[in-house]
Structure formats: structure tokens, C-alpha cells
Motif scaffolding. Sequence first.
Motif, PDB file in Angstrom:
ATOM      1  N   ALA A  17      28.892  40.234  44.342  1.00  0.00           N
ATOM      2  CA  ALA A  17      27.908  39.618  45.236  1.00  0.00           C
ATOM      3  C   ALA A  17      27.604  40.604  46.348  1.00  0.00           C
ATOM      4  O   ALA A  17      28.377  41.544  46.597  1.00  0.00           O
ATOM      5  CB  ALA A  17      28.436  38.309  45.825  1.00  0.00           C
ATOM      6  N   TYR A  18      26.481  40.426  47.014  1.00  0.00           N
ATOM      7  CA  TYR A  18      26.147  41.272  48.157  1.00  0.00           C
ATOM      8  C   TYR A  18      27.177  41.088  49.272  1.00  0.00           C
ATOM      9  O   TYR A  18      27.749  40.015  49.457  1.00  0.00           O
ATOM     10  CB  TYR A  18      24.766  40.926  48.692  1.00  0.00           C
ATOM     11  N   ARG A  19      27.369  42.161  50.018  1.00  0.00           N
ATOM     12  CA  ARG A  19      28.201  42.153  51.220  1.00  0.00           C
ATOM     13  C   ARG A  19      29.635  41.702  50.931  1.00  0.00           C
ATOM     14  O   ARG A  19      30.265  41.035  51.742  1.00  0.00           O
ATOM     15  CB  ARG A  19      27.564  41.274  52.313  1.00  0.00           C
ATOM     16  N   GLN A  20      30.129  42.081  49.744  1.00  0.00           N
ATOM     17  CA  GLN A  20      31.498  41.779  49.355  1.00  0.00           C
ATOM     18  C   GLN A  20      32.191  43.061  48.912  1.00  0.00           C
ATOM     19  O   GLN A  20      31.547  44.011  48.463  1.00  0.00           O
ATOM     20  CB  GLN A  20      31.516  40.767  48.201  1.00  0.00           C
ATOM     21  N   PRO A  21      33.537  43.109  49.016  1.00  0.00           N
ATOM     22  CA  PRO A  21      34.251  44.281  48.506  1.00  0.00           C
ATOM     23  C   PRO A  21      34.108  44.378  46.987  1.00  0.00           C
ATOM     24  O   PRO A  21      33.799  43.397  46.303  1.00  0.00           O
ATOM     25  CB  PRO A  21      35.713  44.010  48.898  1.00  0.00           C
ATOM     26  N   TYR A  22      34.358  45.561  46.455  1.00  0.00           N
ATOM     27  CA  TYR A  22      34.379  45.747  45.011  1.00  0.00           C
ATOM     28  C   TYR A  22      35.633  45.092  44.431  1.00  0.00           C
ATOM     29  O   TYR A  22      36.671  44.991  45.092  1.00  0.00           O
ATOM     30  CB  TYR A  22      34.375  47.235  44.656  1.00  0.00           C
ATOM     31  N   SER A  23      35.531  44.683  43.169  1.00  0.00           N
ATOM     32  CA  SER A  23      36.655  44.085  42.454  1.00  0.00           C
ATOM     33  C   SER A  23      37.054  45.002  41.303  1.00  0.00           C
ATOM     34  O   SER A  23      36.234  45.294  40.426  1.00  0.00           O
ATOM     35  CB  SER A  23      36.266  42.701  41.918  1.00  0.00           C
ATOM     36  N   PHE A  24      38.304  45.452  41.312  1.00  0.00           N
ATOM     37  CA  PHE A  24      38.810  46.401  40.321  1.00  0.00           C
ATOM     38  C   PHE A  24      39.445  45.626  39.168  1.00  0.00           C
ATOM     39  O   PHE A  24      40.449  44.930  39.350  1.00  0.00           O
ATOM     40  CB  PHE A  24      39.840  47.314  40.984  1.00  0.00           C
ATOM     41  N   ARG A  25      38.852  45.727  37.970  1.00  0.00           N
ATOM     42  CA  ARG A  25      39.363  44.944  36.849  1.00  0.00           C
ATOM     43  C   ARG A  25      38.947  45.565  35.515  1.00  0.00           C
ATOM     44  O   ARG A  25      38.198  46.544  35.476  1.00  0.00           O
ATOM     45  CB  ARG A  25      38.880  43.501  36.931  1.00  0.00           C
ATOM     46  N   ASP A  26      39.425  44.960  34.447  1.00  0.00           N
ATOM     47  CA  ASP A  26      39.125  45.436  33.105  1.00  0.00           C
ATOM     48  C   ASP A  26      37.702  45.064  32.701  1.00  0.00           C
ATOM     49  O   ASP A  26      37.152  44.047  33.138  1.00  0.00           O
ATOM     50  CB  ASP A  26      40.101  44.837  32.093  1.00  0.00           C
ATOM     51  N   ALA A  27      37.122  45.885  31.836  1.00  0.00           N
ATOM     52  CA  ALA A  27      35.790  45.628  31.288  1.00  0.00           C
ATOM     53  C   ALA A  27      35.719  46.249  29.900  1.00  0.00           C
ATOM     54  O   ALA A  27      36.539  47.108  29.547  1.00  0.00           O
ATOM     55  CB  ALA A  27      34.711  46.225  32.184  1.00  0.00           C
ATOM     56  N   GLU A  28      34.756  45.832  29.120  1.00  0.00           N
ATOM     57  CA  GLU A  28      34.555  46.436  27.814  1.00  0.00           C
ATOM     58  C   GLU A  28      33.869  47.796  27.968  1.00  0.00           C
ATOM     59  O   GLU A  28      32.972  47.955  28.800  1.00  0.00           O
ATOM     60  CB  GLU A  28      33.701  45.533  26.926  1.00  0.00           C
ATOM     61  N   VAL A  29      34.289  48.743  27.169  1.00  0.00           N
ATOM     62  CA  VAL A  29      33.604  50.041  27.142  1.00  0.00           C
ATOM     63  C   VAL A  29      32.183  49.797  26.625  1.00  0.00           C
ATOM     64  O   VAL A  29      31.994  49.122  25.614  1.00  0.00           O
ATOM     65  CB  VAL A  29      34.352  51.035  26.242  1.00  0.00           C
ATOM     66  N   PRO A  30      31.161  50.310  27.310  1.00  0.00           N
ATOM     67  CA  PRO A  30      29.776  50.031  26.893  1.00  0.00           C
ATOM     68  C   PRO A  30      29.447  50.609  25.522  1.00  0.00           C
ATOM     69  O   PRO A  30      29.959  51.662  25.137  1.00  0.00           O
ATOM     70  CB  PRO A  30      28.935  50.674  27.991  1.00  0.00           C
ATOM     71  N   ALA A  31      28.590  49.891  24.803  1.00  0.00           N
ATOM     72  CA  ALA A  31      28.170  50.321  23.465  1.00  0.00           C
ATOM     73  C   ALA A  31      26.800  50.977  23.537  1.00  0.00           C
ATOM     74  O   ALA A  31      25.923  50.541  24.296  1.00  0.00           O
ATOM     75  CB  ALA A  31      28.125  49.122  22.515  1.00  0.00           C
TER      76      ALA A  31
END
Length: 374
Positions: A17-31
Motif C-alpha cells: 500500500a502507499y506510505r507503508q514499509p516494504y514487506s520482505f517475503r517469498d514470491a514465485e519466480v516470474p515466468a
Amino acid sequence: MTVPEIPRTMKAQFLDAYRQPYSFRDAEVPATSSPHDLLVKVDAAGYCHTDATLVAGHFAPNPPSFPHIGCHEFAGTVVKLSEGASPAAKNFPVGTRVGIPSCSFHPCGTCFECTKEAGPDSDAPGYSVYCAHALSIGVDQHGGFAEYALADARQVVKIPDGFSSVDTAPMMCAGMTIYAALKKCDPQPGRTVGIMGCGGGLGHLGLQFATKMGMAVVGVDAADQPVELAESLSTGAWIVDARKETANAVVKELGRREGKKDRGEMGVDCIVILTESQKAFDYGVQLVKNHGTVVVVSYPVNGFNISAMDIVARKISFVGCLLSSNKLATEMLEFAANNGVKAVQRRYPLSDLNRLVEEYHRTPGGKLVVDMSM
């Protein structure tokens, strides 16, 4: 060359969201989804003013969809091409080190921007960084604050031998932008250029590029750390603290140095505006001699007020500069590698992106870079 094994998941920094800290987490490698796509293992990612603008919710032209992975200036190594790779993609086989800028991910290839005749510093018809239908990496397409990212082969730049990914990442926005702006100043020995905001991310690179191009340079800033950074580069540029010297005093001194007598012929031939302050903008315009050029790079929310008298009576030209063509980006990176132009950096691991952002707002000057090797 052995093809690297690509995992199914990766670590990434998400903006939820705007004006929020970044969230460090897992994600899928893009295809990959296009013949032009390259999957890149990110080695370094720069933090730019545009990232801060986007987080603040001020980047209205192309708002992101949340959750969003930011960063539009990064560098890495190609690890996969698409099935049926295009000729452009085949120019970057697995193992190629590349710099990735934001501009023109999947351009349409058919609009008036993509098909217009190429100029001396623009790309060949069929691809344009100004395509209105293209996506922008790090803005409305996921970017480089992740272990892997997609890039369009038509937008990437090969990294010269001896130039690191950490050195390349800041060049993929800051370096490209200031280099393109200086090219609009007709850079050549005997010309004088001014840089407003000379101690910032773009400005301190501009000091190096402009002096290496042979121009006389006046760098202007108005805060302790940026002024100190600009002076520490030892480029030979005249660094002016705008808090201590008026624009009129600077113009008179330039006139004295050049043996000029009339006020209209005193000053710089061209000024590059990198700051968002109206006061700084006015200061910069005052430095320009009659018939000179003002290159506007920054775009504050409320815009700038321009004096009609400067346009009509002094015949000053105003021109904007937002993007660099892929052709010019390649020229820029080769110039930087050959002439030792590098960003002054502070490095952080990807997991510490929020601490990097805090540092960005606390101590301006130079560039902040995510180094994936940390």
C-alpha cells in the motif's frame, strides 16, 4: 555454459500500500511470456527518487497494482530466455551480464512513437522508450527488489567488462537520465554547463560525465552533505553553495573569467535542473546567458513557474528530459566504464530495504544500492 537451476520461489520486497514499509517475503519466480523476455537473476538494485515518489502515492501517470515489487534501475545476469526467443533476446544468451532500466517493457511497436524515424540518439523504428502502451519496470510492472526479475531484451544494456553490477545498477536510471540531459547541452570543450542539485544521485554523476566530456562545469547545491559530496569528487568543477553565493555573483564571476562585458553574454550555456524547488529553479535560470538552454529533469507535483521575459527578452530555451533511448544508454555505460564514472554508493542487503529507505530520507547525496551478494 551450464544452464543454472532456477528455483520456483524467491525472496522479494513488496509494497502492499502507499506510505507503508516494504514487506520482505517469498514470491514465485516470474515466468516469461514474450519472445523478447529475459529472466534475470538480480545482482544489484538501486533506490531512486522515483521509488520514493511511488511509495508516497505521487506517481499518478502509472500507478502500480498492489502488491508491487519496486525498483526500476537494476543489474543482473541472464538465466533464461523464452521459448522461441526473438533475435533481440538471442543477443543476450544465458550468462550475459545486463543492466535493466524501467523504460518500455513490451512496447506495442506500432504507435507513432514506435514507428517514427530514428534520430541520432534514438532507437531504430519498432521500439521506443516513449511508447504510451508499454509498461515500466518497477512502476506498473514488477521490478528489481527481488532475487529474479523479467526484462525485455530490447531495453537492456550489456555491462562492459570490468564494470560491476553494483556500479551498473545506479546507471540504469540516474546515469541514463543525466547523460541524456547533458547530451541536450551540446557537450563539447568550450561549453559551460550548470547542474542544479549537483550533490544528489543524478547530480554527482553529472559532474563526472560533464567534466569528462570536456565542458566547464558549475555545480550548485544548498545543503551541507550534497555540497561536501560534490567537492569530494575532485572533478575540477566549480562547486557553488547557493546559500552563500547569489546567482548574480556567480554570473559576474563567470563573466570575469571569460572576459565578457555585457550581462547577456555572461553565465552558463546550459543549465540542468535536477531539484524540485522553485527557488532553485529560478536560481538556475538566472545563471543562463542569453540564448542559453534550460534542461528540466525534475517534475514537482505543482510544476515550475517560468518567466515569459526569460523566453521572450532573453531568448532562453526550455527543454524537458525524462528518458534515455536504449542506444544512448549503451553509449552512456561504455563512456562510464572507459572514463571511470561511478556513483558514490552505500550498500545494503535486500532484507534491509526499509533501513535503506530510512537512510535515503535522512542523508541525501550519492546513491543507495541493494547488493544481492550481502
